[in-house]
Design an enzyme around this catalytic site. Structure first.
Site, PDB file in Angstrom:
ATOM      1  N   GLY A 229       0.792  -1.220   0.000  1.00  0.00           N
ATOM      2  CA  GLY A 229       0.000   0.000   0.000  1.00  0.00           C
ATOM      3  C   GLY A 229       0.821   1.265   0.000  1.00  0.00           C
ATOM      4  O   GLY A 229       0.278   2.361  -0.062  1.00  0.00           O
TER       5      GLY A 229
ATOM      6  N   SER B  61      11.911   1.892   5.161  1.00  0.00           N
ATOM      7  CA  SER B  61      11.682   2.886   4.105  1.00  0.00           C
ATOM      8  C   SER B  61      12.826   2.890   3.091  1.00  0.00           C
ATOM      9  O   SER B  61      13.248   3.951   2.616  1.00  0.00           O
ATOM     10  CB  SER B  61      11.518   4.280   4.714  1.00  0.00           C
ATOM     11  OG  SER B  61      10.488   4.293   5.658  1.00  0.00           O
ATOM     12  N   ARG B  62      13.284   1.696   2.746  1.00  0.00           N
ATOM     13  CA  ARG B  62      14.477   1.576   1.910  1.00  0.00           C
ATOM     14  C   ARG B  62      14.169   1.253   0.458  1.00  0.00           C
ATOM     15  O   ARG B  62      15.075   1.261  -0.386  1.00  0.00           O
ATOM     16  CB  ARG B  62      15.387   0.472   2.488  1.00  0.00           C
ATOM     17  CG  ARG B  62      14.730  -0.908   2.527  1.00  0.00           C
ATOM     18  CD  ARG B  62      15.643  -1.980   3.113  1.00  0.00           C
ATOM     19  NE  ARG B  62      16.798  -2.237   2.297  1.00  0.00           N
ATOM     20  CZ  ARG B  62      16.779  -2.979   1.190  1.00  0.00           C
ATOM     21  NH1 ARG B  62      15.647  -3.529   0.769  1.00  0.00           N
ATOM     22  NH2 ARG B  62      17.874  -3.170   0.511  1.00  0.00           N
TER      23      ARG B  62
ATOM     24  N   ALA C 152      16.317  10.463  -5.124  1.00  0.00           N
ATOM     25  CA  ALA C 152      15.304  10.087  -4.131  1.00  0.00           C
ATOM     26  C   ALA C 152      15.918   9.390  -2.923  1.00  0.00           C
ATOM     27  O   ALA C 152      16.922   8.686  -3.030  1.00  0.00           O
ATOM     28  CB  ALA C 152      14.253   9.189  -4.766  1.00  0.00           C
ATOM     29  N   LYS C 153      15.271   9.580  -1.772  1.00  0.00           N
ATOM     30  CA  LYS C 153      15.594   8.833  -0.547  1.00  0.00           C
ATOM     31  C   LYS C 153      14.359   8.002  -0.194  1.00  0.00           C
ATOM     32  O   LYS C 153      14.050   7.036  -0.873  1.00  0.00           O
ATOM     33  CB  LYS C 153      15.987   9.795   0.586  1.00  0.00           C
ATOM     34  CG  LYS C 153      17.277  10.555   0.293  1.00  0.00           C
ATOM     35  CD  LYS C 153      17.801  11.316   1.489  1.00  0.00           C
ATOM     36  CE  LYS C 153      16.966  12.522   1.807  1.00  0.00           C
ATOM     37  NZ  LYS C 153      17.580  13.389   2.849  1.00  0.00           N
TER      38      LYS C 153
ATOM     39  N   GLY D 278       8.521   6.833   3.951  1.00  0.00           N
ATOM     40  CA  GLY D 278       7.540   6.015   4.666  1.00  0.00           C
ATOM     41  C   GLY D 278       7.483   6.235   6.162  1.00  0.00           C
ATOM     42  O   GLY D 278       6.431   6.501   6.739  1.00  0.00           O
ATOM     43  N   GLU D 279       8.627   6.136   6.828  1.00  0.00           N
ATOM     44  CA  GLU D 279       8.665   6.270   8.284  1.00  0.00           C
ATOM     45  C   GLU D 279       9.032   7.672   8.746  1.00  0.00           C
ATOM     46  O   GLU D 279       8.925   7.987   9.931  1.00  0.00           O
ATOM     47  CB  GLU D 279       9.694   5.293   8.863  1.00  0.00           C
ATOM     48  CG  GLU D 279       9.397   3.835   8.607  1.00  0.00           C
ATOM     49  CD  GLU D 279      10.584   2.967   8.970  1.00  0.00           C
ATOM     50  OE1 GLU D 279      10.506   2.239   9.966  1.00  0.00           O
ATOM     51  OE2 GLU D 279      11.602   3.031   8.254  1.00  0.00           O
TER      52      GLU D 279
END
Length: 422
Positions: free
Chosen positions: A136, A177-178, A373-374, A377-378
């Site tokens: 998601g 978040s990788r 980009a990095k 998410g977290e």
């Protein structure tokens, strides 16, 4: 597992939220004690581009100052006045308002490995094989965008696989978040191998230099000469004799690092997350109920591959952080959990969503990320609870509830103690 203990699982932030709650609450208390604007106190001590971190590594792609300034401006921060001394509402009023800020820095698990395989078909469609899990967060969309951009294809022409370890290459995990940084880099390099083959074939057929060619809209063309072009089908025919077959590319992306267990020195993260949160709350001093009126999350994404998805991730983090701040806790009676369902556990609902929410995406491209980009998410979650906590403390003139969640009974009890002391 012992029957008295609940099952555990991963949660956004992996412990960083707990630490951030402590140090960001303390930063506001220090600011109040020394009479400094909490915003200015933080700005004086934030890390900057090129700084050496405590681990000894050089920090790159550092957008934390922009995150904090952006959150403060969006929340309408007014400086030292936000920590005004007001513990008793004037004229019998029961509602008090306050604003709060918080920042965070978080690592991503390092070292790790991600591998990707790409295939371009003669009809101009492409398939990316990865073992990254779509849960998601939008990984399939971002990875498809990266491959499409690298091959000059329409986005809808790219299919990204679900994991199947019989056929999909290795990925460390879909966590920390990788995925955008690690698998995105692997996908970009895998697609780049195909790109190189396409341009090499087209250069010979078009009698042009590879560096003068570009891939766009499913064709290779000479820059500045739009009519001098070859479609992907034509490139395949030049290579195979007919429009059949596939061209393949693959890449294994590995990050180096790790910390010395004795010294704590080394490289802790392939990249660092930086984020900030601003919150405005309303506190009813009679009932102790807290309402979050406004919330702003600002995250340094490096480069937002899909800005809308990044903002939705930030909104999810905001709601999760609000849950930690105001609602969520496990309650036990003689070792047995008594709120072990979502009706009693009290997750934030749509009714609890702030009246005004803003997501700010700060972009400081990372030299090793796909297109800079990095990850996001977290990133937005850790500063949310302390920002809300600081806002409550500022609304109550410095009176602070130090354990989470900050439920109404804790506020009423703390106000009662404060009134007795006065």
């Amino acid at each position: 597992m012992h029957p008295l203990f609940p099952f555990t699982g991963p949660s956004r932030g992996v412990g960083v939220s707990h630490v951030c709650w402590a140090y960001e609450s303390e930063m506001d208390d220090i600011a109040r004690q020394v009479g400094i604007d909490p915003l200015e106190l933080r700005l004086k001590h934030l890390v900057k581009e090129g700084d050496l971190f405590v681990t000894g590594e050089k920090l790159v792609s550092v957008g934390i100052t922009d995150c904090l300034r952006g959150a403060a401006e969006a929340i309408g921060w007014k400086g030292r006045i936000e920590q005004a001394e007001q513990t008793v509402p004037p004229n019998g009023q029961t509602l008090l308002r306050g604003k709060g800020l918080a920042v965070t820095i978080k690592s991503t698990t390092t070292p790790t490995t991600s591998s990707a395989s790409a295939r371009l078909n003669a009809d101009g469609s492409a398939v990316l094989l990865t073992s990254s899990v779509e849960m998601g967060q939008g990984a399939l969309t971002s990875l498809a965008q990266i491959v499409a951009d690298e091959l000059g294809l329409p986005f809808e022409k790219v299919t990204v696989s679900f994991p199947d370890t019989d056929v999909t290459p290795y990925d460390k995990s879909t966590s920390s978040s990788r995925t955008t940084f690690h698998m995105g880099q692997a996908a970009q390099k895998a697609a780049h191998e195909i790109r190189h083959q396409l341009l090499d074939i087209a250069a010979k057929a078009l009698e042009a230099r590879v560096e003068d060619l570009e891939l766009h809209d499913g064709a290779a063309r000479v820059r500045g000469v739009p009519d001098k072009r070859m479609t992907i089908s034509e490139i395949f025919k030049a290579k195979f004799g007919s429009t059949v077959g596939s061209i393949f590319g693959g890449h294994c992306f590995k990050t180096e690092g790790g910390l010395n267990p004795k010294t704590g020195k080394g490289k802790a993260a392939a990249f660092w997350f930086f984020s900030a949160c601003g919150a405005e709350v309303e506190v009813d001093v009679e009932t102790g109920k807290v309402r979050v009126l406004r919330a702003v999350t600002a995250v340094d994404a490096g480069k937002a591959i899909h800005p809308r998805q990044c903002s939705l991730q930030n909104e999810g983090s905001m709601l999760s952080g609000m849950g930690s701040a105001l609602f969520e806790e496990m309650v036990y009676d003689r070792g047995q959990p008594i709120n072990s369902n979502f009706l009693d556990y009290m997750l934030p609902s749509a009714e609890d969503h702030p009246q005004d929410f803003r997501s700010l995406i700060i972009e400081t491209p990372h030299p090793e990320g796909p297109y800079g980009a990095k990850g996001v998410g977290e990133a937005a979650l850790p500063p949310v609870a302390p920002a809300i906590g600081n806002a409550i403390a500022n609304a109550l003139g410095g009176m602070r509830v130090r354990d989470l969640p900050i439920k109404p009974d804790k506020i009423v009890a703390a106000l009662g103690v404060a009134r007795e002391k006065n």
